[in-house]
Scaffold this motif. Structure first.
Motif, PDB file in Angstrom:
ATOM      1  N   GLU A   2       0.859  -1.184   0.000  1.00  0.00           N
ATOM      2  CA  GLU A   2       0.000   0.000   0.000  1.00  0.00           C
ATOM      3  C   GLU A   2       0.896   1.234   0.000  1.00  0.00           C
ATOM      4  O   GLU A   2       1.769   1.368   0.850  1.00  0.00           O
ATOM      5  N   CYS A  55      -7.811  -7.818   7.275  1.00  0.00           N
ATOM      6  CA  CYS A  55      -6.646  -7.125   6.739  1.00  0.00           C
ATOM      7  C   CYS A  55      -5.455  -7.285   7.680  1.00  0.00           C
ATOM      8  O   CYS A  55      -5.601  -7.204   8.899  1.00  0.00           O
ATOM      9  N   LYS A  57      -1.514  -5.652   8.111  1.00  0.00           N
ATOM     10  CA  LYS A  57      -0.621  -4.572   7.663  1.00  0.00           C
ATOM     11  C   LYS A  57       0.613  -4.543   8.539  1.00  0.00           C
ATOM     12  O   LYS A  57       0.555  -4.838   9.732  1.00  0.00           O
ATOM     13  N   GLU A  66       0.498  -4.794   2.924  1.00  0.00           N
ATOM     14  CA  GLU A  66      -0.919  -4.979   3.221  1.00  0.00           C
ATOM     15  C   GLU A  66      -1.434  -6.224   2.511  1.00  0.00           C
ATOM     16  O   GLU A  66      -1.163  -6.425   1.330  1.00  0.00           O
ATOM     17  N   GLU A  68      -5.199  -8.139   2.174  1.00  0.00           N
ATOM     18  CA  GLU A  68      -6.628  -8.104   2.477  1.00  0.00           C
ATOM     19  C   GLU A  68      -7.305  -9.321   1.878  1.00  0.00           C
ATOM     20  O   GLU A  68      -6.930  -9.784   0.803  1.00  0.00           O
TER      21      GLU A  68
END
Length: 169
Positions: A2, A55, A57, A66, A68
């Protein structure tokens, strides 16, 4: 991966910007862990369906790892029960920018003393994130996005979770 910049704002974007509203979502999110982040989120699209997301991170600042994945609604409810704290509600409006980027503006914990607003833009590369300048689109957008907190410690939703949920209960 991300790649995202974040700004503190105080409201939805000014109407004079004439930004097209692409969509609006009502969300609730909670944290199983903060470092590394393990988060659940319910995303209900205005006029559409609802997704449930798990998620993971790690990292801070502009670039974070990241992962998801969609999860079933019943699994989301089990994890919400496991957390045992009120999830953070927020409304996100996503606007189209003339350069093709999307501006996500979030209103968090509306009506509570800790209520706040923030905006984010996700980028395809570090170079595009670092070189992006709101003033190249509009002086008014530059004024709206004047408080860049991308690399400021404590400006994550995980930090907000600790402050407003874990430390309060």
């Amino acid at each position: 991966m991300e790649i995202e910049r974040k700004w503190m704002v105080s409201a939805w974007p000014p109407a004079q910007l004439n930004l097209p509203l692409l969509y609006e979502q009502s969300m609730r999110q909670g944290y199983i862990n903060v470092r590394p982040t393990v988060r659940i989120r319910e995303e209900a699209m205005t006029g559409g369906g609802t997704e449930y997301i798990l998620c993971f991170k790690s990292g801070t600042g502009l670039v974070r790892k990241e992962i998801e994945m969609d999860i079933p609604a019943d699994r989301f409810r089990e994890l919400e029960d496991l957390i045992g704290l009120p999830l953070i509600p927020k409304v996100r409006r996503t606007y189209g920018l003339p350069d093709g980027n999307k501006l996500e503006v979030n209103h968090v914990d509306e009506g509570l003393p800790t209520e706040f607003w923030y905006a984010e833009i996700e980028y395809d590369s570090v170079e595009s994130a670092e070189s992006w300048d709101a003033a190249s689109i509009s002086p008014l957008l530059s004024e709206y996005l004047c408080d860049d907190v991308t690399n400021d410690p404590g400006q994550t939703m995980g930090a907000y979770w600790i402050y407003t949920r874990l430390e309060k209960h």
